[in-house]
Scaffold this motif. Structure first.
Motif, PDB file in Angstrom:
ATOM      1  N   LEU A 176     -13.314   0.493 -14.039  1.00  0.00           N
ATOM      2  CA  LEU A 176     -13.839   0.259 -12.575  1.00  0.00           C
ATOM      3  C   LEU A 176     -14.874  -0.841 -12.211  1.00  0.00           C
ATOM      4  O   LEU A 176     -15.727  -0.951 -12.989  1.00  0.00           O
ATOM      5  CB  LEU A 176     -14.311   1.637 -11.908  1.00  0.00           C
ATOM      6  N   ASN A 177     -14.857  -1.353 -11.044  1.00  0.00           N
ATOM      7  CA  ASN A 177     -15.394  -2.584 -10.701  1.00  0.00           C
ATOM      8  C   ASN A 177     -16.845  -2.049 -10.055  1.00  0.00           C
ATOM      9  O   ASN A 177     -16.782  -1.089  -9.147  1.00  0.00           O
ATOM     10  CB  ASN A 177     -14.624  -3.373  -9.722  1.00  0.00           C
ATOM     11  N   PRO A 220     -12.465  -6.132  -5.825  1.00  0.00           N
ATOM     12  CA  PRO A 220     -11.424  -5.399  -6.284  1.00  0.00           C
ATOM     13  C   PRO A 220     -11.823  -4.092  -6.825  1.00  0.00           C
ATOM     14  O   PRO A 220     -12.782  -3.894  -7.277  1.00  0.00           O
ATOM     15  CB  PRO A 220     -10.579  -6.252  -7.115  1.00  0.00           C
ATOM     16  N   LYS A 221     -10.997  -2.853  -6.675  1.00  0.00           N
ATOM     17  CA  LYS A 221     -11.134  -1.818  -7.352  1.00  0.00           C
ATOM     18  C   LYS A 221     -11.538  -1.811  -8.766  1.00  0.00           C
ATOM     19  O   LYS A 221     -12.359  -1.047  -9.479  1.00  0.00           O
ATOM     20  CB  LYS A 221      -9.978  -0.682  -7.062  1.00  0.00           C
ATOM     21  N   TYR A 222     -10.743  -2.739  -9.710  1.00  0.00           N
ATOM     22  CA  TYR A 222     -10.754  -2.727 -11.166  1.00  0.00           C
ATOM     23  C   TYR A 222     -11.239  -3.953 -11.283  1.00  0.00           C
ATOM     24  O   TYR A 222     -10.865  -5.138 -10.662  1.00  0.00           O
ATOM     25  CB  TYR A 222      -9.462  -2.447 -11.611  1.00  0.00           C
ATOM     26  N   ASP A 255       0.762  -1.002   0.115  1.00  0.00           N
ATOM     27  CA  ASP A 255      -0.105  -0.043   0.126  1.00  0.00           C
ATOM     28  C   ASP A 255       0.712   1.253  -0.084  1.00  0.00           C
ATOM     29  O   ASP A 255       0.402   2.312   0.285  1.00  0.00           O
ATOM     30  CB  ASP A 255      -0.979   0.270   1.308  1.00  0.00           C
ATOM     31  N   GLN A 281      -3.001  -4.978 -11.589  1.00  0.00           N
ATOM     32  CA  GLN A 281      -2.571  -3.922 -10.923  1.00  0.00           C
ATOM     33  C   GLN A 281      -1.156  -3.366 -11.379  1.00  0.00           C
ATOM     34  O   GLN A 281      -0.788  -2.226 -11.233  1.00  0.00           O
ATOM     35  CB  GLN A 281      -2.157  -4.624  -9.320  1.00  0.00           C
ATOM     36  N   PRO A 302     -18.496  -2.689  -5.108  1.00  0.00           N
ATOM     37  CA  PRO A 302     -18.014  -2.053  -4.150  1.00  0.00           C
ATOM     38  C   PRO A 302     -17.333  -2.803  -3.182  1.00  0.00           C
ATOM     39  O   PRO A 302     -16.335  -2.740  -2.569  1.00  0.00           O
ATOM     40  CB  PRO A 302     -18.975  -1.176  -3.371  1.00  0.00           C
TER      41      PRO A 302
END
Length: 262
Positions: A239-240, A246-248, A129, A162, A243
């Motif tokens: 974008l996923n 994963p973010k994508y 992170d 990622q 919610p």
């Protein structure tokens, strides 16, 4: 606290104000190989057994890379423990050794003295992170600019979302797709022209949203390459909508190159 450094072959050595630049040193080669191999082991332990993201290297591979006349290593260490927590391998080809290690990408239009490629980007899972990969890419680009090399390139496994997201954040567009026979994987080829302006805070924007398409790793390679052959580039991840996930998603947003602002 972290420490960034870049190790360069003696012929390419230069100094920077904001990052340590280290000359290759055969006396410390074994210790450095052990550090890089240990980092790889920690990353492998965090991945599933059937992972296809990390291209595993032997100690002999690391020794060859760390003593190469054409390559450099961008590293990040924990300043307190002195433990290696991030690495990336940059190549600086030339006329005598023009291979930029870009698998089956067509390199015919590029002068090898004017490009650099980066790969083997690995970060300790305990520090994921901390945007370590983006920091290392920033150092690599700074070294390229100091060398007056124009085209930054990378080969990225197309399932490693990622990773290709981070390359896009560093200003590289996905310019093509291909097959990497060295590990039997489908890949994206990312390219950035360093003479073109790019704002990392703004990212890539498009003029006309209706001209945006998506591609994914599940699509046949011929279909994906057809888009790139027709002038499309990848500029963002989808974008996923969930919610809790994963973010994508694994879908890459693509658009004609002339639809990118800037």
């Amino acid at each position: 606290m972290i420490e960034l450094a870049v190790t360069l072959p003696n012929a390419l050595y230069r100094e920077f104000d904001e990052v340590a630049c280290v000359k290759q040193d055969e006396a410390t080669l074994k210790a450095r190989v052990d550090q890089h191999h240990s980092l790889q082991d920690r990353v492998l332990a965090s991945l599933p057994a059937d992972q296809d993201i990390l291209h595993v290297k032997s100690k002999e591979d690391f020794a060859r890379i760390l003593s190469s006349d054409l390559g450099g290593i961008v590293t990040i260490k924990d300043a307190i423990s002195d433990e290696l927590i991030g690495q990336s391998i940059a190549l600086f080809p030339n006329d005598s050794e023009p291979d930029a290690d870009m698998a089956d990408m067509d390199m015919s239009k590029y002068d090898p003295n004017n490009v650099s490629s980066i790969g083997g980007v690995v970060t300790d899972p305990a520090y994921r992170d901390h945007r370590l990969m983006l920091k290392m890419l920033g150092i690599w680009i700074a070294v390229m600019q100091d060398m007056d090399r124009q085209y930054a390139m990378a080969t990225i496994t197309n399932t490693n979302v990622q990773s290709w997201v981070t390359f896009i954040k560093a200003g590289l567009l996905i310019a093509d797709a291909g097959f990497d026979a060295s590990d039997n994987s489908h890949v994206y080829y990312a390219v950035r022209d360093l003479k073109e302006p790019f704002s990392q805070s703004a990212g890539f924007k498009v003029k006309d949203e209706s001209l945006v398409e998506t591609i994914s790793p599940s699509m046949p390679l011929d279909e994906v390459r057809a888009f790139f052959n027709n002038g499309y580039v990848g500029f963002a991840a989808e974008l996923n909508p969930d919610p809790s996930g994963p973010k994508y998603t694994d879908r890459l947003l693509i658009t004609p190159r002339d639809n990118i602002l800037g």
